[in-house]
Scaffold this motif. Structure first.
Motif, PDB file in Angstrom:
ATOM      1  N   GLY A   3       0.781  -1.237   0.000  1.00 39.27           N
ATOM      2  CA  GLY A   3       0.000   0.000   0.000  1.00 39.27           C
ATOM      3  C   GLY A   3       0.809   1.280   0.000  1.00 39.27           C
ATOM      4  O   GLY A   3       0.237   2.376   0.049  1.00 39.27           O
ATOM      5  N   ALA A   4       2.155   1.199  -0.052  1.00 42.24           N
ATOM      6  CA  ALA A   4       2.989   2.415  -0.016  1.00 42.24           C
ATOM      7  C   ALA A   4       2.607   3.365  -1.148  1.00 42.24           C
ATOM      8  O   ALA A   4       2.299   2.929  -2.259  1.00 42.24           O
ATOM      9  N   ARG A   5       2.589   4.667  -0.845  1.00 43.28           N
ATOM     10  CA  ARG A   5       2.263   5.687  -1.846  1.00 43.28           C
ATOM     11  C   ARG A   5       3.470   6.557  -2.206  1.00 43.28           C
ATOM     12  O   ARG A   5       3.528   7.116  -3.285  1.00 43.28           O
ATOM     13  N   THR A   6       4.395   6.727  -1.230  1.00 44.95           N
ATOM     14  CA  THR A   6       5.543   7.621  -1.441  1.00 44.95           C
ATOM     15  C   THR A   6       6.813   6.963  -0.904  1.00 44.95           C
ATOM     16  O   THR A   6       6.783   6.381   0.191  1.00 44.95           O
ATOM     17  N   MET A   7       7.900   7.060  -1.657  1.00 45.40           N
ATOM     18  CA  MET A   7       9.197   6.639  -1.124  1.00 45.40           C
ATOM     19  C   MET A   7       9.929   7.885  -0.636  1.00 45.40           C
ATOM     20  O   MET A   7      10.119   8.846  -1.382  1.00 45.40           O
ATOM     21  N   ILE A   8      10.310   7.841   0.652  1.00 49.23           N
ATOM     22  CA  ILE A   8      10.985   8.984   1.274  1.00 49.23           C
ATOM     23  C   ILE A   8      12.487   8.739   1.262  1.00 49.23           C
ATOM     24  O   ILE A   8      12.945   7.704   1.758  1.00 49.23           O
ATOM     25  N   ILE A   9      13.235   9.694   0.699  1.00 49.03           N
ATOM     26  CA  ILE A   9      14.697   9.619   0.792  1.00 49.03           C
ATOM     27  C   ILE A   9      15.030  10.102   2.199  1.00 49.03           C
ATOM     28  O   ILE A   9      15.230  11.300   2.433  1.00 49.03           O
ATOM     29  N   GLY A  10      15.073   9.169   3.142  1.00 50.84           N
ATOM     30  CA  GLY A  10      15.129   9.518   4.567  1.00 50.84           C
ATOM     31  C   GLY A  10      16.534   9.623   5.106  1.00 50.84           C
ATOM     32  O   GLY A  10      16.796   9.218   6.231  1.00 50.84           O
ATOM     33  N   VAL A  11      17.411  10.171   4.313  1.00 47.98           N
ATOM     34  CA  VAL A  11      18.825  10.198   4.687  1.00 47.98           C
ATOM     35  C   VAL A  11      19.433  11.563   4.382  1.00 47.98           C
ATOM     36  O   VAL A  11      18.882  12.348   3.609  1.00 47.98           O
ATOM     37  N   VAL A  12      20.564  11.838   5.013  1.00 50.61           N
ATOM     38  CA  VAL A  12      21.345  13.021   4.664  1.00 50.61           C
ATOM     39  C   VAL A  12      22.738  12.539   4.289  1.00 50.61           C
ATOM     40  O   VAL A  12      23.159  11.456   4.685  1.00 50.61           O
ATOM     41  N   ASN A  13      23.437  13.307   3.499  1.00 47.95           N
ATOM     42  CA  ASN A  13      24.837  12.977   3.232  1.00 47.95           C
ATOM     43  C   ASN A  13      25.595  14.265   2.963  1.00 47.95           C
ATOM     44  O   ASN A  13      24.995  15.313   2.717  1.00 47.95           O
ATOM     45  N   ALA A  14      26.896  14.159   3.049  1.00 49.75           N
ATOM     46  CA  ALA A  14      27.732  15.358   2.921  1.00 49.75           C
ATOM     47  C   ALA A  14      27.389  16.113   1.642  1.00 49.75           C
ATOM     48  O   ALA A  14      27.366  15.530   0.561  1.00 49.75           O
ATOM     49  N   GLY A  15      27.097  17.383   1.783  1.00 53.78           N
ATOM     50  CA  GLY A  15      26.830  18.209   0.609  1.00 53.78           C
ATOM     51  C   GLY A  15      25.389  18.156   0.119  1.00 53.78           C
ATOM     52  O   GLY A  15      25.004  18.919  -0.746  1.00 53.78           O
ATOM     53  N   GLY A  16      24.588  17.244   0.689  1.00 56.45           N
ATOM     54  CA  GLY A  16      23.183  17.177   0.292  1.00 56.45           C
ATOM     55  C   GLY A  16      22.964  16.705  -1.138  1.00 56.45           C
ATOM     56  O   GLY A  16      21.922  16.955  -1.743  1.00 56.45           O
ATOM     57  N   VAL A  17      23.955  15.979  -1.671  1.00 54.97           N
ATOM     58  CA  VAL A  17      23.889  15.543  -3.066  1.00 54.97           C
ATOM     59  C   VAL A  17      23.407  14.092  -3.125  1.00 54.97           C
ATOM     60  O   VAL A  17      23.749  13.281  -2.279  1.00 54.97           O
ATOM     61  N   LEU A  18      22.623  13.781  -4.128  1.00 58.14           N
ATOM     62  CA  LEU A  18      22.123  12.418  -4.311  1.00 58.14           C
ATOM     63  C   LEU A  18      23.171  11.599  -5.086  1.00 58.14           C
ATOM     64  O   LEU A  18      23.516  11.948  -6.211  1.00 58.14           O
ATOM     65  N   PRO A  19      23.674  10.502  -4.493  1.00 60.97           N
ATOM     66  CA  PRO A  19      24.686   9.696  -5.202  1.00 60.97           C
ATOM     67  C   PRO A  19      24.101   9.061  -6.479  1.00 60.97           C
ATOM     68  O   PRO A  19      22.937   8.646  -6.488  1.00 60.97           O
ATOM     69  N   ASP A  20      24.926   8.957  -7.492  1.00 61.39           N
ATOM     70  CA  ASP A  20      24.488   8.388  -8.782  1.00 61.39           C
ATOM     71  C   ASP A  20      23.886   6.991  -8.640  1.00 61.39           C
ATOM     72  O   ASP A  20      22.911   6.661  -9.311  1.00 61.39           O
ATOM     73  N   HIS A  21      24.478   6.183  -7.755  1.00 64.17           N
ATOM     74  CA  HIS A  21      24.033   4.781  -7.695  1.00 64.17           C
ATOM     75  C   HIS A  21      22.699   4.612  -6.950  1.00 64.17           C
ATOM     76  O   HIS A  21      22.221   3.504  -6.801  1.00 64.17           O
ATOM     77  N   TRP A  22      22.103   5.728  -6.476  1.00 63.83           N
ATOM     78  CA  TRP A  22      20.752   5.651  -5.904  1.00 63.83           C
ATOM     79  C   TRP A  22      19.680   5.893  -6.976  1.00 63.83           C
ATOM     80  O   TRP A  22      18.505   5.612  -6.762  1.00 63.83           O
ATOM     81  N   VAL A  23      20.099   6.471  -8.088  1.00 65.29           N
ATOM     82  CA  VAL A  23      19.130   6.933  -9.088  1.00 65.29           C
ATOM     83  C   VAL A  23      18.292   5.772  -9.628  1.00 65.29           C
ATOM     84  O   VAL A  23      17.070   5.880  -9.774  1.00 65.29           O
ATOM     85  N   GLU A  24      18.934   4.640  -9.889  1.00 63.76           N
ATOM     86  CA  GLU A  24      18.236   3.488 -10.468  1.00 63.76           C
ATOM     87  C   GLU A  24      17.075   3.039  -9.565  1.00 63.76           C
ATOM     88  O   GLU A  24      15.969   2.762 -10.049  1.00 63.76           O
ATOM     89  N   SER A  25      17.333   2.974  -8.252  1.00 66.21           N
ATOM     90  CA  SER A  25      16.273   2.562  -7.317  1.00 66.21           C
ATOM     91  C   SER A  25      15.118   3.560  -7.331  1.00 66.21           C
ATOM     92  O   SER A  25      13.944   3.184  -7.243  1.00 66.21           O
ATOM     93  N   ILE A  26      15.455   4.835  -7.426  1.00 68.88           N
ATOM     94  CA  ILE A  26      14.415   5.871  -7.410  1.00 68.88           C
ATOM     95  C   ILE A  26      13.560   5.779  -8.674  1.00 68.88           C
ATOM     96  O   ILE A  26      12.332   5.866  -8.610  1.00 68.88           O
ATOM     97  N   VAL A  27      14.213   5.566  -9.812  1.00 71.58           N
ATOM     98  CA  VAL A  27      13.463   5.414 -11.069  1.00 71.58           C
ATOM     99  C   VAL A  27      12.564   4.178 -10.991  1.00 71.58           C
ATOM    100  O   VAL A  27      11.392   4.214 -11.398  1.00 71.58           O
ATOM    101  N   THR A  28      13.075   3.085 -10.435  1.00 68.52           N
ATOM    102  CA  THR A  28      12.273   1.864 -10.268  1.00 68.52           C
ATOM    103  C   THR A  28      11.031   2.137  -9.412  1.00 68.52           C
ATOM    104  O   THR A  28       9.917   1.691  -9.729  1.00 68.52           O
ATOM    105  N   ALA A  29      11.232   2.904  -8.337  1.00 74.23           N
ATOM    106  CA  ALA A  29      10.103   3.230  -7.445  1.00 74.23           C
ATOM    107  C   ALA A  29       9.054   4.066  -8.179  1.00 74.23           C
ATOM    108  O   ALA A  29       7.842   3.834  -8.039  1.00 74.23           O
ATOM    109  N   ILE A  30       9.511   5.027  -8.967  1.00 73.32           N
ATOM    110  CA  ILE A  30       8.580   5.863  -9.739  1.00 73.32           C
ATOM    111  C   ILE A  30       7.795   4.992 -10.718  1.00 73.32           C
ATOM    112  O   ILE A  30       6.567   5.097 -10.832  1.00 73.32           O
ATOM    113  N   GLU A  31       8.508   4.106 -11.405  1.00 68.31           N
ATOM    114  CA  GLU A  31       7.849   3.235 -12.389  1.00 68.31           C
ATOM    115  C   GLU A  31       6.871   2.273 -11.724  1.00 68.31           C
ATOM    116  O   GLU A  31       5.900   1.830 -12.341  1.00 68.31           O
ATOM    117  N   ALA A  32       7.128   1.959 -10.450  1.00 69.54           N
ATOM    118  CA  ALA A  32       6.222   1.073  -9.704  1.00 69.54           C
ATOM    119  C   ALA A  32       5.012   1.842  -9.161  1.00 69.54           C
ATOM    120  O   ALA A  32       4.133   1.257  -8.530  1.00 69.54           O
TER     121      ALA A  32
END
Lengths: 337, 337
Positions: B61-90
């Motif tokens: 029943g999940a409706r939203t995936m929350i990027i519930g983390v912080v990292n130095a510089g507030g930048v999203l690492p490249d290797h997270w992008v694939e998971s995020i795209v998969t979540a959007i497509e789902a």
């Protein structure tokens, strides 16, 4: 950001003097930086400097065309774009204080790119500021503060820069708003930075300097204005002033654009010291600038004298009566500088 | 902005617990909004809720995936992008509290567009705020303020929301930072708005309401922090609180990230009343929340009792000892609500 001089002032076809306030301020304080004004048919404003075409201005040495006007919504009208593109093609940089960025208009962005000219949107700093540190820096700083917005803080700071220079001080005006930035060729519009970086931007604007150097910092808003006090406080903490001057307009009945009553000058002195000592424990009031434009000469003299007596610091209308008394007070209170 | 629930918490492969602070805060306060966590190989954080694949989360029943983390510089690492795209497509919306905007990453922007999903960058509000007006609004407001940053103002506000609801109050937590926004599903990151609009954003966040309704507003920064006091003051003026609670961490030796000493709780009470009465003359302190995490039980009880006696208001560690005393004080001081 350093805007190349001299300037050609673009007045467009604005409907009244108020819309050309920025251009008028530049001419008032930096007449020798202005080669002329460029107006479109129907323009109802006049900065009282020579009218010129763009080509004439370039021949006269102009380096930057300043969009020295404001208009409702801060949007650049379509029918001004052609003149701006012509100026870019003639070799001028363009500087604007409108909310809308010059680069958002495709024809302007394209011309600047093609001709290698710079676009300055002075409301939007290109600097990446750090958060404020609050560490004491060398050099001296004076900040103008106010009982309200638009009571003459910029004019007071410019008059104090001039008066202090005339008296032998090493003093530089530091601009925190668009008109001030055009007048000094640099600065930062502090009300347009992201909230986290207000004091950091003020620290960047007034860096460490020789002990005898004074930054004369243009204040913004008022600690007592419910819309903008956060900006005022961040600027106060970042500027860490040694000295401040309170600016006041005695005929105003309530704070600008809201219904709140004006604070007294005494309340402003007290609140400025209470907050300002966080980053400069030695902060002190050295004068009061009263905007007496709406009073006759006798009333104006009377209110200045009465205010000086009440608060024990020099009080003057900087435009009408000058700032000699305040400059003398600074010289007395800071003998080493 | 209203983020759809329930959430899948994305923890990526962050190296430690601190990097997952946002996710932990959501689980602490809104466990029932979270169907599970999604972790990449090597993740060193654990929010202690079920691990799920994206497909499993959607089935649950999940409706939203929350990027519930912080990292130095507030930048999203490249290797997270694939998971995020998969979540959007789902079929999931994505919400992030990083400085970098989700839409700046082309693959993510494209997927969201193609699948008709929403991207929420909670640090960057989409709202266009007006400047603050300072006009008194109906309804009641409580603001948590602090002797410093990161002393527990969000936890205190959430504990007060819960305690007030348990006692029969109509109370809503109002978030002013990223973790708080995920916890309440709405809010505005006030430190990220343009300086001119701090108090306006706070007014938008806490609109007019029935007289018996309480907004419990998450505070930011401290009036005594040289980096962020402007944000704190704008929030205070905009929130126009009827009541405030001072939050304090007694073992801290200087203000966070700067060298300035901490103010006393008394100085914070005095400064908050002095500034806050501009937009709410009836502002009053109703309690003190002390973060006693680093003290043993006896020391913690002793400091709460001593502080309550010294300032004449209830004092408690909201996590360790609850907020019943403060809620009772609110009920006593505001009998009509």
């Amino acid at each position: 950001m350093e805007i190349a001089r001299p300037y050609l002032l673009f007045l467009g076809d604005v409907p009244d003097d108020l819309a050309a306030k920025t251009a008028y301020g530049i001419v008032d304080w930096r007449r020798d930086w202005c080669v002329g004004q460029f107006r479109l048919p129907g323009c109802k404003a006049d900065a009282e400097i020579p009218d010129m075409t763009i080509a004439e201005a370039v021949s006269a040495g102009a380096r930057t065309m300043i969009i020295g006007v404001v208009n409702a919504g801060g949007v650049l009208p379509d029918h001004w774009v052609e003149s701006i593109v012509t100026a870019i093609e003639a070799g001028l940089d363009i500087a604007s204080g409108l909310h809308m960025r010059l680069g958002e208009i495709e024809a302007i962005a394209e011309a600047a790119q093609r001709c290698g000219r710079q676009l300055f949107d002075v409301r939007h700093s290109r600097e990446r500021f750090a958060t404020g540190k609050g560490t004491k820096r060398s050099g001296k700083r004076l900040l103008t503060v106010g009982t309200d917005c638009s009571v003459g803080k910029k004019y007071a700071a410019l008059a104090l820069e001039k008066g202090m220079r005339d008296a032998g001080f090493d003093a530089d005006f530091r601009a925190t708003g668009q008109t001030g930035i055009f007048i000094s060729g640099r600065g930062v519009s502090v009300d347009a930075v992201v909230a986290d970086f207000i004091s950091g931007a003020a620290e960047w604007l007034t860096p460490a300097a020789p002990d005898s150097h004074w930054d004369v910092v243009e204040g913004q808003g008022s600690l007592f204005h419910p819309s903008f006090a956060g900006v005022t406080l961040g600027l106060l903490h970042g500027a860490q002033p040694d000295a401040f001057v309170v600016c006041h307009e005695p005929t105003r009945t309530h704070m600008r654009n809201v219904q709140h009553p004006l604070p007294t000058i005494g309340q402003v002195i007290e609140a400025t010291i209470a907050s300002g000592r966080l980053t400069n424990p030695a902060i002190r009031c050295v004068g009061i600038c009263i905007n007496t434009e709406k009073l006759d000469e006798a009333e104006a003299r009377e209110i200045c004298e009465r205010t000086a007596t009440e608060y024990g610091v020099p009080a003057s209308d900087p435009v009408r009566f000058g700032v000699e008394g305040i400059v003398a007070r600074i010289a007395r209170d800071f003998p080493a500088s």
